[in-house]
Enzyme design. Structure first.
Site, short mmCIF file in Angstrom:
data_model
loop_
_atom_site.label_atom_id
_atom_site.label_comp_id
_atom_site.label_asym_id
_atom_site.label_seq_id
_atom_site.Cartn_x
_atom_site.Cartn_y
_atom_site.Cartn_z
N CYS A 29 37.34 -15.03 -8.05
CA CYS A 29 38.15 -16.21 -8.02
C CYS A 29 38.29 -17.13 -6.89
CB CYS A 29 39.69 -15.99 -8.78
SG CYS A 29 40.84 -17.29 -8.68
N CYS A 41 33.82 -22.47 -14.49
CA CYS A 41 34.10 -23.94 -15.17
C CYS A 41 32.53 -24.67 -15.43
CB CYS A 41 34.98 -24.94 -14.23
SG CYS A 41 35.15 -26.67 -14.76
N HIS A 56 44.06 -18.60 -13.16
CA HIS A 56 43.58 -19.67 -12.58
C HIS A 56 42.61 -20.55 -13.09
CE1 HIS A 56 45.43 -17.35 -8.78
NE2 HIS A 56 46.08 -18.36 -8.94
N HIS A 84 36.54 -30.39 -17.01
CA HIS A 84 36.92 -29.12 -17.05
C HIS A 84 37.40 -28.20 -17.90
CE1 HIS A 84 36.15 -30.44 -12.61
NE2 HIS A 84 36.70 -31.79 -13.15
N CYS A 130 28.07 -2.81 -29.21
CA CYS A 130 27.04 -1.49 -29.13
C CYS A 130 26.95 -1.35 -30.87
CB CYS A 130 27.96 -0.25 -28.83
SG CYS A 130 29.37 0.04 -29.20
N HIS A 434 32.32 3.94 -29.59
CA HIS A 434 31.17 3.59 -29.19
C HIS A 434 30.12 3.90 -30.22
CE1 HIS A 434 28.05 2.36 -26.53
NE2 HIS A 434 27.65 3.36 -26.38
#
Length: 485
Positions: A29, A41, A56, A84, A130, A434
């Site tokens: 970040c 972004c 954020h 954005h 999967c 799985h």
């Protein structure tokens, strides 16, 4: 969902120098330097953390939204051009729009979202897919099925300007229409190439998102349910293209689904799906009061078999061991005579009311590929539990003659099937765990675990707790698989 904000939010060019070093899933970040759930972004290519870390990425959107509105106060037509708002998850490559507050399944006319995914070259992780990988690897091992799709482009080019051809070429013309057959074809062709590079079927997955809304997102799904949806949509699209004269079923495929066998065609015209996986059941119901017999023919693409209750019992140390359940036990349970309980009383047309009755299934026509689904998940009052019982199954020579309505009419050896693929579910529930698959090629067995393929042996395959079994007629051949992820 279809996002209307993509075109105004995606950067025109993707400059490699603007991306951080390392693989996208490890990016940090720009604010808190966290490498958990990085989101990029699509307007400015800045990386921020997702909403379940410090949020954020969302704050980046909110700050730019306020800035955009304050700079253009009073210009109403400009307020709709807020940038954005669209981000891409750097681990799963899914796209999210904060203005829509939804994941995005469409792309721009120029295919910019897909270009960005391809630009971020790394080992791709599509999340909990999967269930899809296991089914794709299994279907790729069925030669008749794979060959048909591999040869589709040549057929399409000879067909002229038909409705089916237009469907197959909309993506290249910038249309938002999606051809599941085309994406499936490209995936199988990539699996056939035979090199050792892991292939990511992300285009197919996003096509599935668009066409099958119930599979949107990255939560775990049921492999059998996915297989049925996939085959059904492939069948319907191939029907459409056949009506447009672009992809007719060959005489060899259609002979088993002639007009007299039309009941095997799910939803009308036959396709390669129904000609390979399609069989016919005869359902006999007998009234126990007057003896009236009712017969009905049901087409099927696979058979869902219960694991008999006597094999589900958990024993204590002092109890006798429970006998091993076999695939033949499951098939017998499916076809044996059964007395219907009070909740399933049969309406007898002779007695003119619901009466106690018996039911029995016979197989009237066997398919070229016999797909057997073991019903390992069942509902209780509040939960969907898993039946973890081991079921013994043959790798070669599964004899289906004893389940035929008229076995005496079958040719010698025509009812023998050999195993070509197995799908296994590991874990305790359908929404977790799985999926992996085993596939056979030239006498050798391989284990497919997403992007990892390892050579294994017959004993390991036999010990697997199978969920879906794919058997081909004794004359069938198998094709070479390839790594996917």
């Amino acid at each position: 969902m279809e996002c209307p904000h993509l075109s105004s939010n995606i950067s025109g060019a993707f400059d490699s120098s603007r991306f951080p070093n390392g693989t996208p899933s490890s990016w940090c970040c720009n604010v808190c330097r966290s490498n958990k759930s990085p989101w990029i972004c699509l307007t400015c290519l800045m990386v921020h953390c997702g909403r379940y870390v410090n949020g954020h990425a969302k704050k980046h959107f909110e700050e730019n939204q306020v800035l955009c509105v304050s700079q253009r106060k009073g210009e109403k037509h400009e307020k709709e051009k807020i940038h954005h708002s669209v981000c891409m998850d750097c681990s799963s490559y899914s796209v999210f729009c904060y203005r829509c507050d939804e994941f995005v399944v469409n792309d721009t006319k120029l295919g910019q979202v897909q270009k960005l995914r391809e630009h971020l070259q790394s080992l791709r992780n599509l999340g909990n897919t999967c269930f899809m990988n296991a089914i794709l690897q299994s279907l790729s091992n069925i030669e008749q099925f794979s060959c048909y799709f591999k040869e589709l482009p040549a057929v399409a080019l000879r067909s002229g300007k038909t409705a089916g051809r237009r469907m197959y070429h909309t993506r290249s013309q910038g249309d938002n229409s999606v051809s599941l057959v085309e994406e499936f074809r490209k995936t199988l062709c990539s699996l056939w190439q035979g090199n050792q590079t892991a292939f990511s079927p992300d285009s197919l997955f996003y096509a599935i998102w668009k066409i099958m809304p119930s599979f949107r997102g990255y939560q775990q799904q049921d492999a059998h349910e996915f297989m049925r949806y996939l085959l059904d949509h492939l069948h319907r699209e191939l029907q459409y293209s056949r009506n447009g004269a672009s992809h007719p079923v060959s005489p060899q495929d259609g002979v088993r689904l002639s007009s007299t066998d039309g009941k095997c065609c799910t939803n009308g015209t036959a396709s390669v799906v129904t000609s390979i996986f399609g069989g016919i059941l005869q359902n006999e119901v007998n009234c126990l009061i007057c003896g009236t017999e009712s017969r009905k023919f049901d087409p099927f693409l696979d058979l869902s078999l219960d694991i008999p209750s006597q094999f589900r019992q958990k024993r204590n140390k002092d109890q006798e061991p429970v006998p091993t359940c076999t695939l033949r036990d499951c098939l017998h349970s499916f076809t044996d005579l059964e007395e219907l309980d009070d909740t399933e009383l049969y309406y007898c047309h002779k007695c003119k009311k619901r009466q106690k009755s018996t039911k029995k299934f016979w197989i009237q026509k066997l398919p070229k590929v016999l797909c057997l689904h073991l019903k390992r998940f069942h509902w209780t009052a509040f939960l969907r539990n898993k039946v973890d019982t081991y079921v013994e199954f043959p790798l070669k020579g599964l004899d289906m003659r004893g389940y035929l309505l008229e076995p005496e009419k079958s040719l010698p050896g025509s009812c023998l099937y050999d195993l070509v693929a197995v799908v296994v579910h590991h874990g305790s529930g359908v929404g977790s765990g799985h999926y992996t698959a085993y596939g056979s090629h030239e006498g050798h067995w391989y284990h497919f675990n997403d992007s990892t393929v390892t050579l294994t042996n017959e004993d390991t395959v036999r010990k697997a707790k199978a969920y879906i079994l794919f058997y081909v007629e004794r004359t069938g051949q198998m094709v070479r698989p390839k790594l996917i992820k």
